[in-house]
Write an enzyme that holds these catalytic residues in place. Structure first.
Site, PDB file in Angstrom:
ATOM      1  N   LYS A 106      10.463   3.488  -2.417  1.00 50.57           N
ATOM      2  CA  LYS A 106      10.408   2.656  -1.202  1.00 50.57           C
ATOM      3  C   LYS A 106      11.754   2.763  -0.512  1.00 50.57           C
ATOM      4  O   LYS A 106      12.786   2.975  -1.169  1.00 50.57           O
ATOM      5  CB  LYS A 106      10.143   1.193  -1.565  1.00 50.57           C
ATOM      6  CG  LYS A 106       9.444   0.418  -0.476  1.00 50.57           C
ATOM      7  CD  LYS A 106       7.951   0.726  -0.458  1.00 50.57           C
ATOM      8  CE  LYS A 106       7.208   0.016   0.615  1.00 50.57           C
ATOM      9  NZ  LYS A 106       5.754   0.162   0.492  1.00 50.57           N
ATOM     10  N   GLY A 218      -7.769 -12.137   7.963  1.00 52.46           N
ATOM     11  CA  GLY A 218      -7.003 -11.110   8.675  1.00 52.46           C
ATOM     12  C   GLY A 218      -7.933 -10.332   9.591  1.00 52.46           C
ATOM     13  O   GLY A 218      -9.174 -10.364   9.424  1.00 52.46           O
ATOM     14  N   GLY A 220      -6.339  -7.145  10.994  1.00 51.41           N
ATOM     15  CA  GLY A 220      -5.487  -6.003  11.307  1.00 51.41           C
ATOM     16  C   GLY A 220      -6.145  -4.738  10.769  1.00 51.41           C
ATOM     17  O   GLY A 220      -7.364  -4.679  10.596  1.00 51.41           O
ATOM     18  N   ASN A 221      -5.326  -3.737  10.495  1.00 54.45           N
ATOM     19  CA  ASN A 221      -5.866  -2.448  10.068  1.00 54.45           C
ATOM     20  C   ASN A 221      -6.792  -2.572   8.860  1.00 54.45           C
ATOM     21  O   ASN A 221      -7.921  -2.074   8.877  1.00 54.45           O
ATOM     22  CB  ASN A 221      -4.707  -1.490   9.773  1.00 54.45           C
ATOM     23  CG  ASN A 221      -5.183  -0.188   9.179  1.00 54.45           C
ATOM     24  OD1 ASN A 221      -5.150  -0.002   7.970  1.00 54.45           O
ATOM     25  ND2 ASN A 221      -5.682   0.714  10.009  1.00 54.45           N
TER      26      ASN A 221
END
Ligand code: NAD
Length: 428
Positions: A106, A218, A220-221
């Site tokens: 990350k 949610g 979103g994507n």
């Protein structure tokens, strides 16, 4: 009161628990409790008014036992090294549970990307690569977009790396635009991956998907494609979705008596996943409070918004008819929320199994870049289905064999696979 753990301490505690169950010796624990290596660097950027601003950058490579490190780069004002370390460790487990030949990494920069002009963003992206290019690459470490970074930024970063190498290397970053070496099917990959695991859980529980209902948090994507997949791939009914309303600065739940139409809602949703409330109301949607999704009498709950949504306070509200919780988001359930789910015997599909469709398709992107040959969208989705199905059953078998909760089983599968690679390579 117990001192609150930072994300990395939480990740280490989760690892310790699995290491205890697997009876891992001290040398292996010492290697996996900490990142293999990490980079801290300063990135000078010339701003458009001619000044120099200096940003703090990070890259953490937690483990490359199973293959090159893989994980996003976050641009966030509150980024810390401990957050990056935790996310890198979780990527190791996610790639292992999905059984893709990659490790965990990350990266991050402490910056509010909204404070930069497009030119300054490009300079920061190129500056990140200038600091890291010796230590990333398709065979070393493959970054991707994350919070605050975009496919366009990956294209700039790939271009900088290509210039420094003196040859075209598209596979050094994934999540690139489709016109620049990205993969078809990436947009829907995480949401569809969630639905493939839900389908397998339904088979296991003897449920008929076309008679099942879902409530999704949610829009979103991940949530959009989970909703589309639940309706169009499984034939089920989505009774509600929810989203944060940027104008009102609070979230709402959107339900419809006939079930929501995710494609219609998608057409009235902006890039941040906010539904146009007036248009939804005009189309007969009922607007309810933020957590109304969790009370619904449905078969499946899909938290696909943010972390810490199913807690000691909210978990008791889950309806008695809920049979499956599919964690589309990362970390939607707190430790206390988990205890409630466990004690009620609800079947859980844990986050790093449930939402592994995104990284699996990033892996497919790298494979296509290596081959310099690109698959049709249908081929990507079919291969994703195969990978998610096998991953789900690997975890289910472990849960049944050791009579453990699905989250613990996912850790056991992942840690065991990483340890086996370390042993085969002669590291321990
Ligand atoms: P996104 O930013 O596209 O969407 C987030 C959605 O959640 C938005 O609709 C927003 O309005 C809504 N939301 C925010 N706060 C809310 C609240 N309190 N109540 C209800 N809704 C709220 O994000 P995304 O890419 O869909 O990611 C969602 C989660 O899935 C995150 O935890 C992310 O880390 C995880 N995830 C994403 C991917 C991916 O490929 N996008 C892969 C793996 C995991």
């Amino acid at each position: 009161m117990a001192e609150e753990k930072n994300p990395f301490q939480t990740a280490q505690a989760q690892f310790d628990k699995s290491a205890d169950i697997l009876g891992l010796p001290e040398d292996i624990r010492e290697m996996l409790r900490w990142p293999m290596r990490e980079f801290h660097f300063r990135i000078p950027v010339r701003t458009e008014d001619g000044a120099i601003k200096v940003f703090q950058g990070f890259r953490v490579q937690h483990s490359d036992a199973r293959g090159p490190s893989k994980g996003g780069i976050r641009f966030h004002p509150n980024e810390t090294i401990d957050t990056v370390r935790a996310l890198a460790m979780w990527m190791t487990w996610k790639c292992a549970v999905a059984d893709i030949p990659l490790g965990g990494g990350k990266g991050g920069v402490i910056v509010n990307p909204a404070s930069l002009t497009p030119v300054e963003k490009e300079r920061l992206c190129r500056g990140w690569v200038d600091q890291m290019w010796h230590n990333i690459g398709p065979r070393m470490d493959v970054p991707a977009p994350d919070v605050g970074t975009t496919p366009q930024m990956m294209a700039w970063m790939m271009d900088e790396y290509t210039k420094l190498q003196g040859q075209y290397v598209p596979g050094v970053f994934t999540g690139k635009p489709v016109d620049m070496g990205g993969s078809l099917g990436r947009t829907e990959a995480t949401g569809f991956g969630v639905i493939f695991t839900v389908r397998e859980a339904m088979k296991h529980l003897g449920l008929n998907p076309s008679q099942c209902t879902a409530a999704i948090q949610g829009f979103g994507n991940v949530a959009q494609y989970a909703a589309i997949g639940f309706r169009d791939l499984l034939g089920g009914k989505v009774v509600c979705v929810s989203c944060y309303d940027l104008a009102d600065r609070c979230p709402y739940t959107y339900s419809h008596p006939d079930g929501v139409d995710p494609r219609f809602l998608q057409s009235i949703t902006d890039q941040y996943g906010t539904i146009d409330r007036a248009k939804a109301e005009a189309a007969g949607y009922v607007i309810e409070d933020a957590m109304a999704w969790i009370d619904k009498d449905v078969d499946v709950l899909i938290p696909a918004a943010l972390e810490d949504m199913i807690t000691a306070e909210t978990a008791p509200r889950i309806h008695k008819n809920v049979k499956i919780i599919a964690e589309g988001a990362n970390g939607p359930t707190t430790l206390e929320g988990d205890e409630v789910i466990k004690s009620r015997g609800i079947f859980l599909i844990p986050d790093f199994l449930c939402n592994a469709g995104g990284v699996t398709t990033s892996y497919f992107e790298g494979v296509q870049n290596d081959m310099n040959y690109y698959w049709a969208r249908e081929e990507v989705v079919e291969r994703l289905d195969q990978k998610m199905t096998v991953a789900f059953h690997g975890v289910l078998d472990m849960a049944q064999q050791h009579k453990v909760y699905m989250r613990d089983a996912a850790y056991l599968v992942a840690v065991d696979r990483v340890v086996r690679a370390m042993r085969l390579r002669g590291w321990v």
